[in-house]
Write an enzyme that holds these catalytic residues in place. Structure first.
Site, PDB file in Angstrom:
ATOM      1  N   GLU A   1       3.153  -0.498  -1.248  1.00 39.75           N
ATOM      2  CA  GLU A   1       4.502  -1.042  -1.363  1.00 39.75           C
ATOM      3  C   GLU A   1       4.962  -1.468   0.025  1.00 39.75           C
ATOM      4  O   GLU A   1       5.324  -0.625   0.837  1.00 39.75           O
ATOM      5  CB  GLU A   1       5.459   0.018  -1.910  1.00 39.75           C
ATOM      6  CG  GLU A   1       5.186   0.435  -3.336  1.00 39.75           C
ATOM      7  CD  GLU A   1       6.190   1.484  -3.803  1.00 39.75           C
ATOM      8  OE1 GLU A   1       6.788   1.291  -4.870  1.00 39.75           O
ATOM      9  OE2 GLU A   1       6.378   2.497  -3.102  1.00 39.75           O
TER      10      GLU A   1
ATOM     11  N   ASP B   1       2.303   4.527  -1.210  1.00 41.78           N
ATOM     12  CA  ASP B   1       3.710   4.560  -1.560  1.00 41.78           C
ATOM     13  C   ASP B   1       4.538   4.207  -0.312  1.00 41.78           C
ATOM     14  O   ASP B   1       4.267   4.704   0.780  1.00 41.78           O
ATOM     15  CB  ASP B   1       4.048   5.977  -2.033  1.00 41.78           C
ATOM     16  CG  ASP B   1       5.435   6.076  -2.617  1.00 41.78           C
ATOM     17  OD1 ASP B   1       5.669   5.474  -3.683  1.00 41.78           O
ATOM     18  OD2 ASP B   1       6.287   6.751  -2.009  1.00 41.78           O
TER      19      ASP B   1
END
Ligand code: CA
Length: 651
Positions: free
Chosen positions: A377, A348
């Site tokens: 990400e 993340d």
């Protein structure tokens, strides 16, 4: 993402006399206090337990032993100062099943905290629990990871443990639990397979589980599971322990560990790998987290005026560039890989972490098994770290073997996620053809115009939807008028077809195969089950679309030309072909070896009207996929209906 909290800043960073005048923020702190041992935490055997805590700024340190998760009076044992700012206690006796915390004296204050290295906790994770190694293994626990020659062969399917089986018609016994998703043979409305069997039936190679580490009580209180509660879990509390609310008994520290292992085993038995969604970029609460209580000022990233850096939007960023934090992240991931047999890690907000940590992690995972996937990400987010050091897409060339979610293909397919009404290629909005081409090539530098962030295709994770933002279905509904109602399924299928045939690593959101809707809820992180759950009634109604997805996955897995290994091979074999506006066509030429087609021709057509295209002069083309759309195919000319994908081949 958790709600941002407004709390008074900690200003007590301990008595500098303890550290010889050295401030916790000083870069030299790492030179003096970096501890590289592998024995942090509590290690127990039958006759003793060894505790080691890293807390250089503490004047005293204690282990508090509790009989239960909520016992009030601890048995306090004083720790002895040891090397590199660590504290040790060797406790004689058998402490299995005993709960513990640490207390440290910071300046004049005593802070009690859970052990960041704890591998088991009591309900809600406020205290660690001492368990013997091996005591949490399921009855049958093999070492078999499903084989994977390259991450480019993967088809990833993202799913939330609770969403998978919480629907009343899921057919699962343990609804919403680890064990529910581990159940085989479950059926739903119309007798369709559900849960694990539904996923296995699609042909995906990996599932990616939304957070399954222990997340905050403020999001889901493990002592109130009979009340309506829901969260995605992007608010880490204990990084090395599974979340308790998915266990059949959150009060039993071994149950959550054993049952998560059983879930992983159940997927492995189906030949499916399991990817863990990890959130090392921020913590649930920068003030309350054990990190801050034990060594205030060290683990999180600060601005020059001593506020929390907040690139994450969650009120704090983790200082991955500090050596003990980097070590913590790497130790933690390796623990999940080795102890739980996870097959990959999805980071993340990876762009908030530092490049060195991610590269070191890739190196360490390669030592374990190079097939373990690593992606995240890579958004470019301002944080208190030199942008050149951030593990973001712009720095992809310095992150070999690490994937980034491709917002290029996502936005090209369905439109800008930050503009709800914006359409994309599939809704036949203008000007997306070249953006689609950038996605098709896996984000690599194909030529001067068609180029994005990636050096190699393995760095591009291609997707049209994930847990964030509107589902593709909801986005299409927002972006199209009522005249398009009958065509929306075709647009949606085209979106999935582009993802499944592009170079790079394809990624699907659970329910995408049956046109998942969240009824227009854009961010459902704490919405109810009704919004988030996989709707098996809808799945039953959309069985034709499920079959279409199955065929897409089979097409990709059958033909290596959709999985070219290097940027060089993509530049060599992939040729863009001329086609009308709102369509993109290309060929994959001269693929040698095997029984596969030597040449492929792929066209994505978002025109509602039929279009006519000229085919490259490579031989006699035959339809391989999308036959119902083909009106005529004669020598070098094909006429197809919209909206959808057609694939031709020459053997
Ligand atoms: Ca929890």
């Amino acid at each position: 993402m958790s709600v941002q909290k407004d709390r008074q800043m900690t200003t007590n960073y301990g008595d500098p006399v303890i550290t010889g005048g050295l401030e916790v923020f000083d870069p030299k702190f790492d030179d003096i206090y970096f501890y590289d041992g592998d024995d942090l935490g509590a290690r127990c055997s039958e006759d003793r337990t060894l505790f080691r805590l890293w807390a250089p700024t503490a004047g005293e340190a204690w282990v508090n032993l509790y009989e239960s998760w909520n016992a009030e009076q601890p048995d306090k044992r004083r720790m002895r100062r040891d090397v590199k700012g660590t504290w040790v206690l060797e406790a004689e006796g058998n402490f299995e099943g005993i709960y513990y915390t640490y207390s440290v004296k910071i300046g004049e204050e005593m802070h009690e905290a859970a052990d960041p290295y704890a591998r088991a906790v009591g309900v809600n994770g406020d205290r660690g629990c001492i368990l013997a190694p091996g005591s949490t293994d399921p009855q049958r626990w093999t070492e078999d990871r499903p084989a994977l020659a390259s991450p480019l062969d993967a088809v990833i399917y993202e799913i939330h443990v609770r969403d998978a089986t919480i629907h009343p018609a899921s057919g699962a016994v343990h609804k919403g639990k680890y064990l529910g998703l581990a159940e085989s043979g479950t059926t739903g409305p119309g007798g369709i397979p559900t849960g694990l069997d539904h996923i296995a039936g699609l042909g995906v190679t990996h599932v990616q589980l939304l957070p399954v580490y222990d997340y905050a009580t403020e999001s889901v209180d493990e002592t109130r599971l009979d009340e309506p509660q829901y969260n995605w879990g992007y608010d880490p509390k204990n990084y090395n322990v599974p979340e308790g609310s998915y266990a059949t008994n959150p009060y039993d520290p071994a149950a959550r560990i054993r049952e998560l292992k059983e879930l992983i085993q159940a997927f492995h038995d189906k030949g499916i790998g399991v990817v863990m969604d990890v959130v090392y970029n921020h913590v649930y609460d920068g003030h309350l987290i054990h990190f801050t209580r034990l060594v205030p000022g060290y683990y999180l990233r600060y601005t020059a005026d001593r506020r929390f850096s907040n690139g994450s939007g969650c009120g704090n960023d983790v200082a991955s560039e500090r050596r003990m934090v980097s070590k913590f992240i790497i130790d933690s991931v390796l623990y999940w890989a080795e102890e739980f047999h996870f097959d990959g890690f999805r980071f993340d907000l990876m762009g908030l972490l530092d490049i060195d940590t991610m590269n070191e992690l890739r190196r360490r995972l390669d030592e374990l098994d190079p097939a373990i996937m690593l992606y995240g990400e890579g958004w470019n987010i301002p944080t208190e770290l030199d942008p050149k050091r951030q593990a973001a897409m712009v720095n992809a060339k310095m992150l070999p073997g690490i994937g980034h979610f491709s917002d290029v293909i996502r936005n090209a397919v369905k439109g800008d996620v930050f503009d709800p009404k914006a359409g994309g290629f599939i809704t036949a909005d203008a000007g997306y053809e070249n953006e689609i081409r950038k996605g098709i090539v896996g984000g690599i530098r194909y030529d001067a115009e068609i180029r994005a962030f990636a050096q190699e295709p393995v760095q591009s994770v291609n997707y049209a939807e994930c847990h964030d933002n509107y589902t593709m279905w909801d986005k299409i509904v927002l972006a199209t008028g009522s005249d398009a109602a009958l065509l929306r399924r075709a647009m949606h299928r085209l979106g999935s077809a582009i993802i499944m045939t592009s170079q790079g690593i394809p990624f699907l959101h659970a329910g995408q195969e049956f046109m998942r809707t969240k009824d227009g809820v854009e961010n459902s992180y704490n919405a109810d089950d009704l919004t988030n759950r996989l709707d098996w009634d809808r799945c039953n109604v959309h069985q034709e679309d499920v079959a279409y997805m199955r065929e897409l996955i089979a097409l990709r897995r059958q033909h290596p030309a959709f999985r070219l290994r290097t940027a060089e091979l993509i530049r060599k074999h992939l040729h863009f072909e001329h086609s009308p506006y709102h369509s993109v066509a290309y060929s994959l030429r001269d693929h040698a070896g095997g029984d596969e087609d030597r040449h492929l021709y792929i066209i994505y057509n978002s025109n509602r009207e039929p279009v006519q295209v000229s085919l490259p002069d490579l031989g006699e083309w035959e339809v391989r996929f999308g036959e119902p759309l083909v009106r005529s195919l004669k020598e070098r000319t094909m006429e197809i209906d919209g909206i959808g994908m057609v694939v031709l081949g020459i053997r």
